[in-house]
Design an enzyme around this catalytic site. Structure first.
Site, short mmCIF file in Angstrom:
data_model
loop_
_atom_site.label_atom_id
_atom_site.label_comp_id
_atom_site.label_asym_id
_atom_site.label_seq_id
_atom_site.Cartn_x
_atom_site.Cartn_y
_atom_site.Cartn_z
N ASP A 233 67.49 68.64 0.58
CA ASP A 233 68.65 68.04 1.59
C ASP A 233 69.67 67.75 1.02
O ASP A 233 70.12 67.84 -0.31
CB ASP A 233 68.01 66.78 2.41
CG ASP A 233 68.47 66.88 4.01
OD1 ASP A 233 69.81 66.83 4.20
OD2 ASP A 233 67.50 66.78 4.74
N HIS B 29 72.30 71.05 5.35
CA HIS B 29 71.77 70.02 4.52
C HIS B 29 71.59 70.56 3.17
O HIS B 29 70.41 70.40 2.59
CB HIS B 29 70.21 69.69 5.11
CG HIS B 29 70.46 68.84 6.43
ND1 HIS B 29 70.55 67.47 6.32
CD2 HIS B 29 70.37 69.23 7.72
CE1 HIS B 29 70.61 67.05 7.56
NE2 HIS B 29 70.69 67.90 8.55
N GLU C 151 71.47 70.77 12.42
CA GLU C 151 72.26 70.27 12.46
C GLU C 151 73.44 70.65 11.05
O GLU C 151 74.00 70.11 10.25
CB GLU C 151 72.26 68.63 11.42
CG GLU C 151 71.29 68.09 12.67
CD GLU C 151 70.93 66.57 11.99
OE1 GLU C 151 70.87 65.72 12.94
OE2 GLU C 151 70.79 66.44 10.74
C1 TNX Z 1 67.67 64.16 12.23
S1 TNX Z 1 65.06 65.85 12.75
C2 TNX Z 1 67.39 65.07 11.30
C3 TNX Z 1 67.11 64.60 9.93
C4 TNX Z 1 67.35 62.96 9.80
C5 TNX Z 1 66.74 62.41 11.33
C6 TNX Z 1 66.79 60.85 11.32
C7 TNX Z 1 66.01 66.83 12.12
C8 TNX Z 1 65.66 68.36 12.10
N1 TNX Z 1 67.08 66.35 11.49
O1 TNX Z 1 67.91 65.05 8.89
O2 TNX Z 1 66.66 62.66 8.70
O3 TNX Z 1 67.42 62.89 12.15
O4 TNX Z 1 65.96 60.50 12.32
#
Ligand code: TNX
Length: 548
Positions: A191, A263, A326
């Site tokens: 990440d 990430h 994301e």
């Molecule tokens: C979203 S769940 C993310 C993570 C974070 C998390 C914190 C997901 C696929 N991505 O990178 O750690 O929220 O709740």
């Protein structure tokens, strides 16, 4: 509206507290006494499980039960057998029969016998989990249990990136998953804040990418500066082989996750040419969504395929997780090079580029007989063929994917995010926010009623999520997981018609004794009266909108 009455432990309740609750259980007469003369008898395929049983009982008993291939002429036995006549219970199902003369444990597969063994441990007095010998009558009431899981995928995500989790703590979690009949450990290995897996071909991934200079203190919303302490760590390939083997012996599959195309900041910090900007970057010291994306060049794709090749040599499981969440597209939009690449590949736009990216990777994995798993954002640009979706932003992504004929694991942030607060008590430790109390996890239904039967078959199961931005210690990791992981275990295993929250809490009260013996930090169950007296928290979903 909660209509549950206040939890009151039953007085003189001696019924066993089996967690997750089994499919069916019928009491017989009398009891079996486990003593020095008890031997464990196995066939070839159940011998390893027999040894694990002897190991599990040893500390409290103060002696090691013999594991034999033949039953002795006389004396009490615990017999473990593969029995193909039980194939209707599935590969993880079992039948456990306790009579005053002995214990018989059978399943069509070794996994079933293993789960029956976990049930057997829970039929004994809770002191059987003691780490030191105790003088007790080790009695098991006569009973017949027939049991099998509701879903084949019963997972937990651990995030050793945001805060590193040493190998020994991973072993402890594997034991705890297995004890509760869970079978997938998802390791989020890369990440923005760190790269945690040794890759032989690219040593800088861990030399540089496994360490950040310092870490943000307080919440992202109200930061209190930085701690000034380097943080990091990584698993060598030997460590990971050990983890995989330890898990496999306990019927847990380790699912590795290598994030892309977002990430990716720790990888780009190690090899700046992988990034869109081509500039040196630091391993991130803060949380939230980062804008660094991989540059989708031939070179980046070869890099990722090289990394995944090494991943595949270590992790034998069918599934490889490639993230996909994301990935905000600002950098791709602003880069002339990436825009030219989109044209060159004949793609529509940045979403189409992400679909192309993940399809390339998916095809690569398929060539090696593996299957791609990714987060539900994959649905936006179009799913790579054969991709399995983890539905995290609620269940709608999972519903859509199942309707399209893709396999799905329900990991919804509305119910199974164990990084969210489990109580509104103002004394709770700092967490990412949100509010996911025990009963909410327990009430999770991974099978949305809108799905038709043939679509519902694509829902493989459930997975809890322990993202660890706000989980700096192992005690906190356990505290956030327990008892909510136990509610999840029951969601994944027990048929819905057998679920009952009041009864679950009664069993949990007993189960806390076991957790105590095992040295697990857990949040004791609160009463509804206590919980309702706290001011409500802000909704995490609203907060997330604001953070974007
Ligand atoms: C979203 S769940 C993310 C993570 C974070 C998390 C914190 C997901 C696929 N991505 O990178 O750690 O929220 O709740």
């Amino acid at each position: 509206m909660h209509t549950h009455s206040r939890f009151v432990p039953l007085e003189n309740d001696t019924s066993p507290a089996i967690l997750p609750a089994p499919v069916s259980m019928t009491y017989g007469k009398g009891y079996f006494s486990l003593g020095r003369d008890t031997v464990i008898v196995t066939d070839e395929q159940t011998q390893a499980v027999g040894m694990l049983l002897a190991d599990a009982l040893r500390p409290a008993l103060g002696f090691t039960a013999s594991v034999l291939a033949e039953a002795p002429a006389t004396g009490p036995t615990i017999t473990l057998d593969i029995d193909l006549a039980l194939i209707h219970l599935g590969p993880e199902g079992y039948v456990l029969q306790v009579t005053p003369r002995g214990v018989s444990l059978r399943g069509a597969g070794a996994a079933g016998v293993f789960y029956g063994m976990q049930t057997l441990r829970q039929l004994l007095p809770t002191d059987i989990f003691s780490a030191t010998p105790l003088q007790r009558d080790w009695r098991i009431a006569a009973v017949t249990i027939e049991d099998f899981p509701r879903f084949p995928w019963r997972g937990l995500l651990l995030d050793p990136v945001r805060h590193f989790i040493p190998k020994e703590a991973i072993f402890k979690f594997i034991d705890l998953l297995a004890l509760h009949k869970m079978n997938v450990l998802h390791l989020h290995l890369t990440d923005d804040q760190g790269w945690r897996m040794e890759i032989k071909k690219y040593p800088r991934l861990t030399e540089v990418g496994a360490w950040r200079m310092e870490t943000i203190v307080g919440s992202l919303r109200n930061p209190e500066g930085y701690d000034g302490r380097p943080h990091g760590g990584f698993y060598s390939q030997d460590d990971l082989r050990e983890i995989v083997a330890y898990a496999a012996a306990r019927f847990v599959t380790v699912l590795p996750e290598i994030e892309m195309p977002g990430h990716a900041q720790a990888a780009i910090a190690a090899y700046p040419e992988l990034g869109v900007l081509g500039e040196p970057l630091e391993v991130s010291t803060t949380w939230g969504i980062h804008l660094s994306l991989y540059n989708p060049t031939e070179r980046t794709m070869s890099f990722l395929k090289d990394v995944l090749s090494e991943v595949m040599t270590i992790f034998p499981g069918q599934y490889i997780h490639i993230g996909g969440d994301e990935a905000h597209k600002e950098q791709w939009q602003a880069s002339l090079q990436v825009q030219a690449r989109i044209k060159e590949l004949g793609l529509k736009d940045e979403e189409d580029l992400q679909r192309w990216f993940l399809t390339e990777i998916g095809d690569f994995l398929t060539q090696y007989g593996r299957r791609l798993v990714g987060w539900d954002e994959m649905l936006e640009g179009g799913l790579a063929p054969g991709a399995t979706v983890m539905s995290w932003r609620g269940q709608s992504g999972g519903i859509l994917a199942a309707q399209m004929g893709h396999d799905v694991v329900m990991t919804s942030l509305t119910h199974v995010y164990f990084d969210f607060a489990q109580s509104n008590d103002p004394a709770e430790p700092l967490s990412i926010g949100g509010y996911t109390p025990l009963d909410r996890v327990y009430a999770f239904d991974p099978l949305p009623t809108v799905l038709k039967a043939e679509e519902a078959r694509h829902v493989l199961g459930v997975q809890g999520m322990l993202w660890s931005e706000y989980i700096p210690t192992l005690e906190r990791l356990e505290y956030m997981a327990f008892p909510r992981l136990l509610a999840l275990a029951e969601v994944g295993w027990t048929p819905p018609e057998r679920k009952d929250f009041v009864n679950f809490r009664q069993r949990l009260a007993r189960h806390e004794e076991r957790l105590q013996h095992l040295g697990v930090t857990f949040r004791p169950v609160t009463t509804w009266e206590q919980e309702r007296s706290f001011p409500p928290r802000r909704d995490r979903l609203v907060e997330l909108q604001e953070e974007l």
